[in-house]
Design an enzyme around this catalytic site. Structure first.
Site, short mmCIF file in Angstrom:
data_model
loop_
_atom_site.label_atom_id
_atom_site.label_comp_id
_atom_site.label_asym_id
_atom_site.label_seq_id
_atom_site.Cartn_x
_atom_site.Cartn_y
_atom_site.Cartn_z
CD GLU A 294 -1.67 2.26 2.02
OE1 GLU A 294 -1.47 3.33 1.40
OE2 GLU A 294 -1.61 2.15 3.25
CB CYS A 328 -1.67 6.57 3.33
SG CYS A 328 -2.42 5.27 4.32
#
Length: 544
Positions: A294, A328
């Site tokens: 990710e 994020c």
């Protein structure tokens, strides 16, 4: 454990403590903070269960008070990486013999230790070493990490229960879910202790062995979790704790014939470099490695004219400025009708004015400091760029100060250029850019939002008009692996919103779900024939 079909306790999300004034948890957390600050820790490597001190050390400082040293940690080099690989491969032999029930018992115990005995210690370490306020630490290093352990074990059981639907008379079909042949390299980011804990434990609970390299700026709290795993009974060598500078050790890891996969969260550039190194060594591996990563996002709130103003303002502030925007999933761009922007901007600015910033030891502070000097310089470079731009302006905040810690004010940039730099590039700081669009260009601007960023992690639509909401969900389908309706696009909860994105945001293997755990097993189909044929001839071959 023989002669039983065990069941993992049905998991529920760990309750989040409030830490409100007068509560017992507030008192205990402050005591833990004092305990950590009263001593300087020396963190070793842990390889094959042994503590190793290399002499190559780095300081652990408080980002909000850089003169305050919490301790040091030792860093691994080539020698220690090879030792960790050897220890992991040796441990793999015994770990593969563990029944899933025995593995589960270890991680269930770790969850209980984290929930009780070590809750305040790991939260305090997170607050001081990562500059997180009490609430952000609680939902991360305590609750989410506990949830990862308990829910992943439940998903593990469900995977093992998934068996062929049919076995014809005289046969028995079985699916076996084997660990991979080799070790997993777990490489987490600094910003979430829960991710740091999940990346090595998810593969380990599926029977794999792991090399765990915590982020250079986040070693203290992960070390506490490693000690919790040991106390819970994790066999030596199953997870090897090897703090190191990533660019100095990665090529040793990827050059090993025993490398079987990577579990990663971090930057696109780092992930791409690792993928390239794996490709260059592909001929050495016993099997194609599992690549799970990710890599961040450029996350948005899209506003329809029907949106509730107060809810929108709250979502912008929490989504953009909690943990200083170092998520994020943090909100970094907002698309809003021009008429509504004129209506809400004063109220938005008044709410931002209420934000206090400083040390997490002061529980009245909503924001704290950025993680380190590198992050500070990156974020402030975007602010300086906006200050000097002709097609954007800073309408709120924009100040920063590094005299005591890495502090950046909550900042709002306004632009009429939908492709302005801060609308497209990930900043990872408390900076949000507002793009007011023409009220009659809702659908056109939805397409613009979808096509602006290379990422596809999180996004949100604020709308009280169901038709407008439906259209947004459809047009923005590819722009976010986690999509929110009338909520900020941060704060995914294990067991509720499995997390991960596509496009430039990663492989979308959904941490916190069975989809992630499936990446760490290699299935084997077994057919047992009770009455095997004794002749090769088939009935159609008989003479008429």
């Amino acid at each position: 454990m023989r002669n039983t079909i065990a069941r993992i306790p049905i998991p529920t999300n760990e309750p989040v403590y409030s830490y409100a004034p007068g509560t017992e948890e507030r008192i205990k957390l402050k005591e833990a903070i004092k305990e950590i600050k009263s001593q300087e820790i020396e963190i070793p490597l842990i390889i094959g269960g042994e503590e190793i001190k290399t002499g190559n050390v780095a300081k652990i400082v408080e980002p909000h008070d850089t003169k305050s040293v919490l301790g040091v940690y030792h860093m691994a080099g080539e020698k220690e990486i090879n030792m960790a690989i050897d220890a992991a491969m040796q441990a793999a032999k015994k770990w593969r013999e563990y029944d899933w029930v025995d593995r589960a018992a270890i991680f269930l115990k770790a969850a209980e230790l984290l929930s009780t005995k070590y809750r305040y210690l790991i939260n305090a370490a997170t607050m001081l070493s990562l500059s997180k306020n009490a609430f952000q630490a609680e939902i991360d290093s305590a609750c989410e990490l506990i949830d990862f352990l308990r829910f992943n074990l439940y998903y593990m059981q469900k995977i093992y229960e998934e068996q062929p639907l049919y076995s014809p008379k005289g046969t028995w079909n079985i699916m076996q879910y084997r660990p991979l042949e080799g070790f997993i390299f777990a490489v987490p980011p600094f910003n979430f202790v829960s991710i740091a804990g999940n990346l090595p434990t998810a593969p380990a609970m599926m029977g794999n062995v792991v090399l765990w390299k915590p982020a250079e700026s986040s070693v203290y709290a992960p070390y506490i979790f490693m000690k919790i795993l040991q106390e819970a009974g994790l066999p030596n060598g199953v997870i090897n704790f090897i703090p190191a500078i990533g660019k100095e050790v990665g090529h040793f890891v990827f050059a090993s014939e025993h490398f079987a996969g990577i579990h990663f969260t971090g930057s696109v550039a780092t992930f791409n470099k690792m993928w390239q190194m794996m490709a260059e060594n592909i001929h050495k591996y016993k099997a194609y490695p599992r690549i799970v990563g990710e890599t961040g996002g450029k996350d948005y709130i899209f506003v329809h004219k029907s949106a509730n103003r107060r809810k929108l303002i709250t979502a912008i502030i929490r989504g953009a400025y909690e943990y200083q925007g170092q998520k994020c999933s943090a909100v970094s761009r907002v698309y809003i009708p021009k008429s509504m922007w004129n209506e809400i901007k004063d109220d938005l600015f008044k709410e931002i004015d209420k934000i206090k910033m400083g040390s997490p030891e002061d529980f009245t502070n909503f924001m704290n400091a950025l993680i380190d000097e590198k992050a500070f310089k990156k974020v402030t470079s975007y602010i300086d760029y906006a200050k000097n731009a002709s097609d954007a302006e800073i309408v709120k905040g924009g100040g920063y100060d590094s005299s005591k810690g890495w502090f950046v004010e909550p900042t709002v940039i306004l632009t009429e250029n939908p492709h302005f730099k801060t609308m497209e590039e990930e900043i990872f700081g408390p900076v949000v850019t507002i793009y007011p669009y023409d009220d009659d260009k809702y659908i056109e601007t939805l397409h613009l939002c979808d096509q602006t960023s290379p990422y596809g992690l999180t996004g949100a639509i604020f709308s009280e008009d169901r038709d407008a909401t439906r259209i947004a969900i459809d047009i923005l389908e590819g722009s976010a692996g986690n999509f929110y309706v009338n909520d900020k696009p941060t704060g995914a909860v294990v067991g509720q919103q499995p997390f991960g994105g596509t496009r430039g945001s990663g492989t979308n293997d959904k941490a916190g779900s069975h989809l992630n755990l499936l990446r760490w097993v290699t299935p084997r189909a077994i057919k047992e024939n009770f009455i095997a044929p004794e002749s090769f001839e088939y009935p159609f071959m008989a003479e008429e």
